[in-house]
Scaffold this active site. Structure first.
Site, PDB file in Angstrom:
ATOM      1  N   HIS A 183      -8.238  29.191  43.705  1.00 34.29           N
ATOM      2  CA  HIS A 183      -9.282  28.653  42.831  1.00 34.29           C
ATOM      3  C   HIS A 183      -9.117  27.141  42.783  1.00 34.29           C
ATOM      4  O   HIS A 183      -8.079  26.620  42.377  1.00 34.29           O
ATOM      5  CB  HIS A 183      -9.188  29.259  41.430  1.00 34.29           C
ATOM      6  N   GLU A 186      -7.604  24.639  39.944  1.00 32.82           N
ATOM      7  CA  GLU A 186      -6.282  24.925  39.396  1.00 32.82           C
ATOM      8  C   GLU A 186      -5.233  24.044  40.076  1.00 32.82           C
ATOM      9  O   GLU A 186      -4.378  24.506  40.835  1.00 32.82           O
ATOM     10  CB  GLU A 186      -5.995  26.419  39.536  1.00 32.82           C
ATOM     11  N   ARG A 239     -14.639  25.952  41.182  1.00 39.62           N
ATOM     12  CA  ARG A 239     -13.693  27.060  41.339  1.00 39.62           C
ATOM     13  C   ARG A 239     -13.752  27.714  42.724  1.00 39.62           C
ATOM     14  O   ARG A 239     -12.738  28.148  43.273  1.00 39.62           O
ATOM     15  CB  ARG A 239     -14.012  28.104  40.260  1.00 39.62           C
ATOM     16  N   HIS A 307      -1.656  30.659  40.297  1.00 31.75           N
ATOM     17  CA  HIS A 307      -2.927  30.330  39.646  1.00 31.75           C
ATOM     18  C   HIS A 307      -2.628  29.542  38.377  1.00 31.75           C
ATOM     19  O   HIS A 307      -1.488  29.325  38.010  1.00 31.75           O
ATOM     20  CB  HIS A 307      -3.689  31.608  39.271  1.00 31.75           C
ATOM     21  N   GLU A 382       0.067  32.975  36.488  1.00 25.39           N
ATOM     22  CA  GLU A 382      -0.904  32.097  35.834  1.00 25.39           C
ATOM     23  C   GLU A 382      -0.082  31.049  35.097  1.00 25.39           C
ATOM     24  O   GLU A 382       0.501  31.318  34.042  1.00 25.39           O
ATOM     25  CB  GLU A 382      -1.798  32.886  34.872  1.00 25.39           C
TER      26      GLU A 382
END
Length: 427
Positions: A183, A186, A239, A307, A382
């Site tokens: 993405h 990020e 994104r 991520h 994440e």
């Protein structure tokens, strides 16, 4: 000049040619934190998510009592607040002018001006694609017996998906594959991947030296290079990929992999941030990278995806709450890994299987890797920040790169050791 160097040189020239436009502005865009307390409120937010491109959800809408961060254009603020108020939806204003945050973030990007920029590459700033690729090239020259420059695929605009293989042994070792930046917005994901590369090559800590020496590492900091370049030149919040689909651009490359594609948690609208694409592997980025990963089948024993944001550690599946057959082993590795990430700075991670821990999301890379290349332990980090931190999310300040990298290396070291204890590297 080697073929990969030619590819990289072409990519750098192409990047200059394609990226001379104006940046998108978010002047007076507001950022709200919003929480649905019941199913009716949740439906209101789901409708808002798809109603207008002037209302941008930075989280996906799936669960009650989960805070969401939402960017609202100035001309939509009155309508947005009226809808929330009439439905008794709780909200909090986090930022009255998002552009000020984005300006600060852009100021923390290293200026790319000379071909030897890679010599001063560090983790006090964010770097553009060209500088990171030059740095990877320089690593291959600095450590010729350890670092091999590898191409994992191509992008729609012709860029290379460039990475490195790190191998400190002439004999075959178990493989660990890491992809980051799928993405585009990020940024901390790619920065953490490069931090890990540097630690594997230079750290004097025995625990890090041990995992560097006993495994082959395949690490790709930017597997969505077109999107990443676009976040630097045009729209910081972009994104997706940059494939044109009618009047809209891009598919979500982490909804485009060919396992349970477009089952849940994705969109059929090309304008949506979670557009799954017209078919599985429609994006050359996911298709070519998957082909490269398949070429390593039998060599990759652990697969990790970086991520941001939310401070989660996740594992399969995204399309269902049904757990993988080796879920007990996943839980053991998960427990060890989040305990390790907390040790240095007290950073708290939660998580579990994707579907229940964060939201339903099919067509993701780690689920595909788990099912298709014989890699039976796969995880997604994440990274920082959490929803309770003061930053909006994707514009994590550059002074957070090193602490994020440090604690992530701590976690991965513990993860690798536990995977070893469980015997997965022997299979």
């Amino acid at each position: 000049m080697s073929n990969i160097k030619i590819v990289v040189a072409f990519c750098l020239l192409l990047a200059v040619a394609l990226c001379s436009g104006e940046r998108s502005r978010y002047d007076n865009y507001r950022v709200y934190k919003v929480t649905a307390k019941n199913s009716a409120q949740l439906e209101v937010l789901k409708h808002l998510e798809s109603a207008s491109d002037s209302i941008i959800f930075l989280n996906e809408v799936h669960w009650m009592d989960k805070p969401l961060k939402i960017v609202v254009a100035p001309h939509k603020v009155a309508d947005f607040l009226e809808i929330l108020g009439s439905n008794d939806v709780e909200y909090q204003l986090l930022e009255a002018n998002l552009q000020t945050r984005l300006d600060s973030n852009y100021e923390e990007v290293a200026k790319s001006s000379t071909s030897d920029r890679a010599t001063s590459y560090d983790w006090t700033k964010y770097y553009g694609l060209e500088d990171t690729y030059r740095w990877l090239q320089q690593l291959a020259m600095t450590y010729p017996s350890v670092v091999t420059l590898i191409e994992g695929g191509k992008s729609y605009q012709g860029r290379s998906i460039l990475g490195v293989k790190i191998s400190k042994s002439k004999s075959e070792k178990p493989g660990i594959f890491i992809e980051a930046g799928i993405h585009a917005r990020e940024w901390i994901a790619g920065a953490t991947a490069t931090y890990l590369i540097n630690q594997l090559l230079t750290s004097q800590e025995e625990s890090v030296k041990q995992i560097a020496e006993n495994y082959n590492w395949y690490i790709f900091p930017h597997v969505n290079p077109d999107g990443f370049v676009y976040t630097h030149t045009t729209d910081r919040l972009w994104r997706k990929t940059r494939t044109p689909y009618g009047s809209c651009f891009g598919a979500d490359p982490n909804r485009n992999w060919g396992f349970e594609w477009n089952v849940v948690g994705s969109s059929n609208s090309p304008c949506s941030d979670t557009y799954a694409g017209p078919s599985a592997f429609s994006e050359i980025e996911t298709r070519s990278l998957s082909e490269y990963i398949k070429s390593l089948e039998g060599k990759i024993h652990l697969y990790i995806s970086f991520h941001s944001y939310s401070q989660f550690l996740l594992y399969p599946y995204g399309h269902t709450g049904t757990l993988p057959v080796n879920s007990e082993d996943f839980k053991r590795v998960y427990d060890v890994s989040i305990a390790a990430i907390k040790q240095r700075y007290g950073t708290v991670y939660t998580g579990g299987n994707i579907y229940d821990a964060i939201y339903p999301a099919s067509g993701g890379s780690i689920d595909w890797a788990y099912e298709n290349v014989g890699t039976k332990l796969v995880f997604c980090y994440e990274l920082r920040p959490s929803d309770s931190d003061p930053w909006i999310g994707f514009e994590l300040p550059a002074n957070q790169i090193i602490p994020t990298g440090e604690e992530t290396v701590d976690s991965i070291t513990a993860m690798v050791n536990e995977v070893e204890n469980l015997g997965y590297f022997k299979n």
